[in-house]
Design an enzyme around this catalytic site. Structure first.
Site, PDB file in Angstrom:
ATOM      1  N   SER A 191     -39.880 -63.861  26.116  1.00  0.00           N
ATOM      2  CA  SER A 191     -40.059 -64.765  24.988  1.00  0.00           C
ATOM      3  C   SER A 191     -39.796 -64.016  23.688  1.00  0.00           C
ATOM      4  O   SER A 191     -39.808 -62.788  23.650  1.00  0.00           O
ATOM      5  CB  SER A 191     -41.482 -65.337  24.952  1.00  0.00           C
ATOM      6  OG  SER A 191     -41.755 -66.086  26.108  1.00  0.00           O
ATOM      7  N   SER A 231     -37.940 -68.632  29.440  1.00  0.00           N
ATOM      8  CA  SER A 231     -38.093 -67.947  28.158  1.00  0.00           C
ATOM      9  C   SER A 231     -38.701 -68.878  27.117  1.00  0.00           C
ATOM     10  O   SER A 231     -38.333 -70.048  27.010  1.00  0.00           O
ATOM     11  CB  SER A 231     -36.728 -67.460  27.665  1.00  0.00           C
ATOM     12  OG  SER A 231     -36.862 -66.689  26.489  1.00  0.00           O
ATOM     13  N   ASP A 258     -38.874 -69.344  23.298  1.00  0.00           N
ATOM     14  CA  ASP A 258     -38.197 -68.867  22.089  1.00  0.00           C
ATOM     15  C   ASP A 258     -38.520 -69.816  20.937  1.00  0.00           C
ATOM     16  O   ASP A 258     -38.065 -70.963  20.915  1.00  0.00           O
ATOM     17  CB  ASP A 258     -36.694 -68.794  22.319  1.00  0.00           C
ATOM     18  CG  ASP A 258     -36.358 -68.058  23.619  1.00  0.00           C
ATOM     19  OD1 ASP A 258     -36.674 -66.865  23.704  1.00  0.00           O
ATOM     20  OD2 ASP A 258     -35.800 -68.684  24.536  1.00  0.00           O
TER      21      ASP A 258
END
Length: 345
Positions: free
Chosen positions: A229, A267, A269
């Site tokens: 992340s 992930s 983000d």
């Protein structure tokens, strides 16, 4: 340790960095860290304060862009809906969000006893990344006292980078990473402004990193799925409207893509962008508020600053964080060491 710019990784660009090349170049912004170091624990908290006053009473205008939403942050939904920030921003590990939220809520109530009784509740803003590859995240080591320590340590001076605060146990592209920051000077007509970015870098698959000169560093570790992340916090004193703030936040993705990121399925983000110009009063004296806004014809320079500072901030985190062993015996090397062993031809 040297920054990416000091190591020659950052080419001469169209925009010059601010005096310290950090997010605290933006007037009024302060950053503090609390780093936890004990057996099995390698984590912490990083605090970003948009100004030194009462954020609940005087709220900076903000926007959030979720590039990929595999995350457990707190407070982003209200920022997206109302376009304001009303607490400091805390960064920590995934299981530290609750403790940090409690600290922010208690801090706000202490300053404003009417919260939750005679006025609205407060939106604690906490963002996270999973540092479990180095830190024993199940220990739930972060406490409200640690969050308060990071807040108390906040300073408008130089920002410590690398494996510090929330960045203690973070990794990126197979290398040790953590906290990084960068800034750019902006000139519009005869006025000057600062745009600064701070990242909590914990993303990118081993072997995917692309340096500005085109090289692809090999950390000599097994490739793994993209499950990391990154939290990107952008700040400026340039007056931007709500729509513009989100458009600028979106350009953080351009800076991440320059590094080789593709925002994998696992992930998280997130980009948060705020301006210190024309904040919103909690109890406005008038029914109408006047806010200055940059003309869209001039916004490309801000987009460029967002991409450049995001890229450089991540590279700073990678270059400054030292080689660190993980919990499973894996070693996460320092990018600066790889650069020494593989000089530019």
């Amino acid at each position: 340790m040297k920054t990416a710019r000091e190591l020659g990784l950052i080419p001469q660009g169209r925009l010059e960095p601010g005096s310290g090349n950090t997010i605290t170049d933006v007037p009024g912004i302060s950053v503090g860290h609390c780093s936890l170091r004990r057996d099995g624990i390698f984590t912490g908290v990083t605090a970003i304060l948009p100004h030194d006053g009462d954020l609940f009473r005087v709220k900076p205008r903000a926007a959030v862009e979720v590039i990929n939403g595999f995350g457990k942050s707190a407070g982003l939904m209200q920022v997206a809906e109302l376009g304001t920030i009303e607490t400091p921003i805390l960064l920590t590990n995934t299981f530290g969000v609750a403790a940090c939220s409690e600290a922010l809520i208690r801090r706000a109530i202490a300053a404003n006893p009417a919260i939750g009784r005679k006025t609205s509740t407060v939106n604690a803003l906490v963002c996270e990344c999973n540092d479990g590859s180095i830190n024993d995240i199940q220990a739930l080591a972060v406490t409200p006292a640690d969050a308060e320590a990071a807040l108390e340590a906040a300073s408008t001076g130089p920002v410590e980078q690398g494996a510090v605060g929330a960045g203690s146990g973070m990794t990126a592209f197979g290398f040790k990473a953590g906290i990084g920051t960068a800034s750019r000077r902006l000139f519009v007509d005869d006025r000057s402004f600062i745009f600064g970015t701070l990242v909590l870098a914990n993303f990118g698959g081993a072997g995917d990193l692309v340096l500005p000169d085109g090289r692809r560093p090999d950390p000599r570790v097994p490739a793994s799925p993209e499950r990391g992340s990154v939290i990107v916090v952008m700040a400026t004193d340039l007056p931007l409207g709500d729509r513009q703030l989100q458009r600028v936040a979106r350009r953080g993705g351009a800076g991440l893509a320059r590094l080789g990121a593709f925002w994998g399925h696992g992930s998280g983000d997130v980009v948060l962008c705020f301006t210190t110009a024309d904040p919103v009063e909690h109890d406005p004296a008038k029914a109408f508020a006047t806010q200055e806004r940059l003309a869209d014809d001039h916004i490309d320079t801000v987009f460029r600053a967002a991409a450049e500072t995001t890229q450089e901030a991540v590279l700073n985190a990678l270059c400054i964080a030292p080689t660190t062993p993980g919990r499973n015996g894996r070693i996460y090397p320092c990018l600066a060491d790889w650069l020494k062993e593989n000089p530019t031809p």
